[in-house]
Design a protein around this motif. Structure first.
Motif, mmCIF file in Angstrom:
data_model
loop_
_atom_site.group_PDB
_atom_site.id
_atom_site.type_symbol
_atom_site.label_atom_id
_atom_site.label_comp_id
_atom_site.label_asym_id
_atom_site.label_seq_id
_atom_site.Cartn_x
_atom_site.Cartn_y
_atom_site.Cartn_z
ATOM 1 N N CYS A 39 48.153 41.909 49.581
ATOM 2 C CA CYS A 39 46.981 42.096 50.454
ATOM 3 C C CYS A 39 45.709 42.174 49.636
ATOM 4 O O CYS A 39 44.903 43.110 49.794
ATOM 5 C CB CYS A 39 47.138 43.332 51.328
ATOM 6 S SG CYS A 39 48.645 43.353 52.313
ATOM 7 N N CYS A 40 45.555 41.262 48.703
ATOM 8 C CA CYS A 40 44.354 41.196 47.856
ATOM 9 C C CYS A 40 44.195 42.424 46.985
ATOM 10 O O CYS A 40 43.090 42.840 46.654
ATOM 11 C CB CYS A 40 43.099 41.015 48.705
ATOM 12 S SG CYS A 40 43.168 39.591 49.801
ATOM 13 N N GLY A 41 45.288 43.054 46.614
ATOM 14 C CA GLY A 41 45.210 44.229 45.761
ATOM 15 C C GLY A 41 45.142 45.532 46.523
ATOM 16 O O GLY A 41 45.333 46.609 45.939
ATOM 17 N N SER B 128 38.943 50.387 37.194
ATOM 18 C CA SER B 128 38.033 49.258 37.374
ATOM 19 C C SER B 128 38.764 47.949 37.657
ATOM 20 O O SER B 128 38.261 47.115 38.411
ATOM 21 C CB SER B 128 37.156 49.110 36.133
ATOM 22 O OG SER B 128 37.956 48.873 34.990
ATOM 23 N N LYS B 129 39.922 47.746 37.061
ATOM 24 C CA LYS B 129 40.637 46.479 37.277
ATOM 25 C C LYS B 129 41.024 46.310 38.736
ATOM 26 O O LYS B 129 40.893 45.217 39.306
ATOM 27 C CB LYS B 129 41.875 46.423 36.395
ATOM 28 C CG LYS B 129 41.563 46.227 34.917
ATOM 29 C CD LYS B 129 42.826 46.104 34.110
ATOM 30 C CE LYS B 129 42.505 45.882 32.633
ATOM 31 N NZ LYS B 129 43.729 45.759 31.829
ATOM 32 N N ARG B 130 41.499 47.367 39.342
ATOM 33 C CA ARG B 130 41.859 47.294 40.758
ATOM 34 C C ARG B 130 40.622 47.037 41.614
ATOM 35 O O ARG B 130 40.649 46.230 42.546
ATOM 36 C CB ARG B 130 42.543 48.591 41.170
ATOM 37 C CG ARG B 130 42.913 48.669 42.655
ATOM 38 C CD ARG B 130 43.362 50.067 42.995
ATOM 39 N NE ARG B 130 43.620 50.205 44.419
ATOM 40 C CZ ARG B 130 44.809 50.112 44.966
ATOM 41 N NH1 ARG B 130 45.855 49.889 44.214
ATOM 42 N NH2 ARG B 130 44.968 50.255 46.267
ATOM 43 N N THR B 131 39.516 47.719 41.299
ATOM 44 C CA THR B 131 38.292 47.575 42.084
ATOM 45 C C THR B 131 37.733 46.159 41.980
ATOM 46 O O THR B 131 37.366 45.538 42.991
ATOM 47 C CB THR B 131 37.236 48.583 41.614
ATOM 48 O OG1 THR B 131 37.776 49.911 41.718
ATOM 49 C CG2 THR B 131 35.978 48.483 42.451
ATOM 50 N N ILE B 132 37.661 45.628 40.749
ATOM 51 C CA ILE B 132 37.130 44.279 40.563
ATOM 52 C C ILE B 132 38.024 43.247 41.235
ATOM 53 O O ILE B 132 37.542 42.273 41.828
ATOM 54 C CB ILE B 132 36.973 43.975 39.067
ATOM 55 C CG1 ILE B 132 35.957 44.930 38.443
ATOM 56 C CG2 ILE B 132 36.540 42.535 38.843
ATOM 57 C CD1 ILE B 132 35.828 44.787 36.940
ATOM 58 N N SER B 133 39.329 43.461 41.165
ATOM 59 C CA SER B 133 40.255 42.534 41.810
ATOM 60 C C SER B 133 40.047 42.502 43.317
ATOM 61 O O SER B 133 40.055 41.430 43.936
ATOM 62 C CB SER B 133 41.701 42.932 41.478
ATOM 63 O OG SER B 133 42.611 42.122 42.186
ATOM 64 N N PHE C 130 36.777 40.586 44.106
ATOM 65 C CA PHE C 130 36.979 39.142 44.019
ATOM 66 C C PHE C 130 37.755 38.618 45.229
ATOM 67 O O PHE C 130 37.460 37.526 45.746
ATOM 68 C CB PHE C 130 37.710 38.778 42.736
ATOM 69 C CG PHE C 130 36.826 38.744 41.519
ATOM 70 C CD1 PHE C 130 35.463 38.814 41.646
ATOM 71 C CD2 PHE C 130 37.356 38.638 40.248
ATOM 72 C CE1 PHE C 130 34.630 38.784 40.541
ATOM 73 C CE2 PHE C 130 36.545 38.609 39.128
ATOM 74 C CZ PHE C 130 35.178 38.681 39.283
ATOM 75 N N ALA C 131 38.753 39.373 45.654
ATOM 76 C CA ALA C 131 39.548 38.939 46.795
ATOM 77 C C ALA C 131 38.715 38.909 48.075
ATOM 78 O O ALA C 131 38.825 37.974 48.882
ATOM 79 C CB ALA C 131 40.748 39.870 46.968
ATOM 80 N N ILE D 273 42.367 33.150 42.581
ATOM 81 C CA ILE D 273 43.177 33.122 41.361
ATOM 82 C C ILE D 273 42.704 34.180 40.375
ATOM 83 O O ILE D 273 43.510 34.834 39.700
ATOM 84 C CB ILE D 273 43.130 31.720 40.737
ATOM 85 C CG1 ILE D 273 43.826 30.713 41.656
ATOM 86 C CG2 ILE D 273 43.798 31.712 39.369
ATOM 87 C CD1 ILE D 273 43.763 29.283 41.165
ATOM 88 N N LYS D 274 41.396 34.373 40.278
ATOM 89 C CA LYS D 274 40.855 35.399 39.387
ATOM 90 C C LYS D 274 41.309 36.789 39.805
ATOM 91 O O LYS D 274 41.645 37.636 38.965
ATOM 92 C CB LYS D 274 39.328 35.319 39.382
ATOM 93 C CG LYS D 274 38.661 36.283 38.412
ATOM 94 C CD LYS D 274 39.033 35.982 36.979
ATOM 95 C CE LYS D 274 38.298 36.887 36.015
ATOM 96 N NZ LYS D 274 38.691 36.640 34.603
ATOM 97 N N SER D 275 41.354 37.041 41.097
ATOM 98 C CA SER D 275 41.850 38.329 41.584
ATOM 99 C C SER D 275 43.312 38.540 41.197
ATOM 100 O O SER D 275 43.711 39.640 40.786
ATOM 101 C CB SER D 275 41.692 38.391 43.103
ATOM 102 O OG SER D 275 42.273 39.568 43.636
ATOM 103 N N TYR D 276 44.101 37.486 41.296
ATOM 104 C CA TYR D 276 45.515 37.581 40.910
ATOM 105 C C TYR D 276 45.659 37.863 39.418
ATOM 106 O O TYR D 276 46.486 38.679 38.999
ATOM 107 C CB TYR D 276 46.222 36.280 41.275
ATOM 108 C CG TYR D 276 47.606 36.149 40.684
ATOM 109 C CD1 TYR D 276 48.678 36.813 41.260
ATOM 110 C CD2 TYR D 276 47.837 35.363 39.553
ATOM 111 C CE1 TYR D 276 49.948 36.693 40.721
ATOM 112 C CE2 TYR D 276 49.092 35.245 39.013
ATOM 113 C CZ TYR D 276 50.148 35.910 39.599
ATOM 114 O OH TYR D 276 51.409 35.801 39.053
#
Length: 236
Positions: free
Chosen positions: A74-76, A88-93, A96-97, A152-155
């Motif tokens: 579900c887009c992270g 931060s990685k989860r938030t940025i992902s 992007f999603a 793809i960047k979110s993944y």
């Protein structure tokens, strides 16, 4: 790069790039003002490839977005917190999603709008004969490739977070290790006379009193024997 990541690149890239290519082709084949037959009360739109190309492009983009959302959970948003999925990685992902879905929604709107005005139908000419403006499919194609890249960047961000794993903090035991509450825990050591312990302490002498000399005959250690009548003044 792992096999699953390569497969995702190939599948999602195929659908996203295919949607973009079909959008540009539809832009070059869409109806123009001269293609529409105008009568006194009717507007006749002839058949053309742009109608089918626009619909297929919209479907391909939607499939690409669904695949990315399913793989990333579900887009992270459906990934469990903690470990590599926090911070931060989860938030940025997630950002992007969300941007990917916004771009995809706009692209779908342009694709469907362009396809609707290129459908082979006959409309009433009471208010004139309308047709799709130049650039409607082109904008959809550009937004389609943007949505695919962001997905793809979110993944990739979620994959990097999962590969990093939990980070051990100083003073905090890792998962599965017992807590020591700041006390150094070790194996208990039994001190047995006659055997050297684990430190630098020398073994006790044969008398068993460590470094203390043997008691005197009176039994008072180094204290001299008291004179008769003065024993009450001696410290024992």
């Amino acid at each position: 790069m792992e096999t699953s990541t390569i497969v995702l690149f190939v599948v999602v890239g195929f659908f996203g790039l295919g949607s973009t290519v079909l959008g540009f082709i539809a832009e070059s084949t869409k109806l123009t003002r001269g293609d529409i037959e105008v009568s006194m009360t009717k507007c006749i739109y002839p058949a053309n490839p742009a109608f089918a190309l626009g619909l297929v492009a919209a479907i391909l983009l939607l499939v690409a977005q669904i695949i990315v959302s399913a793989v990333t959970g579900c887009c992270g948003c459906c990934k469990p917190r903690g470990g590599g999925f926090s911070g931060s990685k989860r938030t940025i992902s997630i950002v992007f999603a969300v941007l990917s879905w916004i771009a995809a929604a706009l692209a779908e709107l342009y694709f469907l709008q362009g396809a609707a005005w290129n459908a082979p139908v006959t409309r009433e000419a009471a208010e004139g004969c309308y047709y799709a403006r130049n650039g409607v499919f082109r904008r959809a194609a550009l937004l389609s490739i943007v949505a695919t890249v962001l997905g793809i960047k979110s993944y990739l961000l979620l994959r990097a977070a999962a590969a990093a794993g939990p980070v051990a903090i100083l003073g905090t035991p890792a998962a599965g290790e017992p807590k020591h509450d700041g006390v150094a825990m070790g194996h208990p050591v039994a001190l047995v006379y006659g055997q050297p312990p684990y430190g630098h302490y020398p073994p006790p002498p044969a008398q068993g009193y460590g470094h203390y000399p043997p008691p005197t005959a009176q039994g008072y250690g180094h204290f001299p024997a008291a004179a008769p009548g003065q024993q009450h003044a001696q410290a024992v």
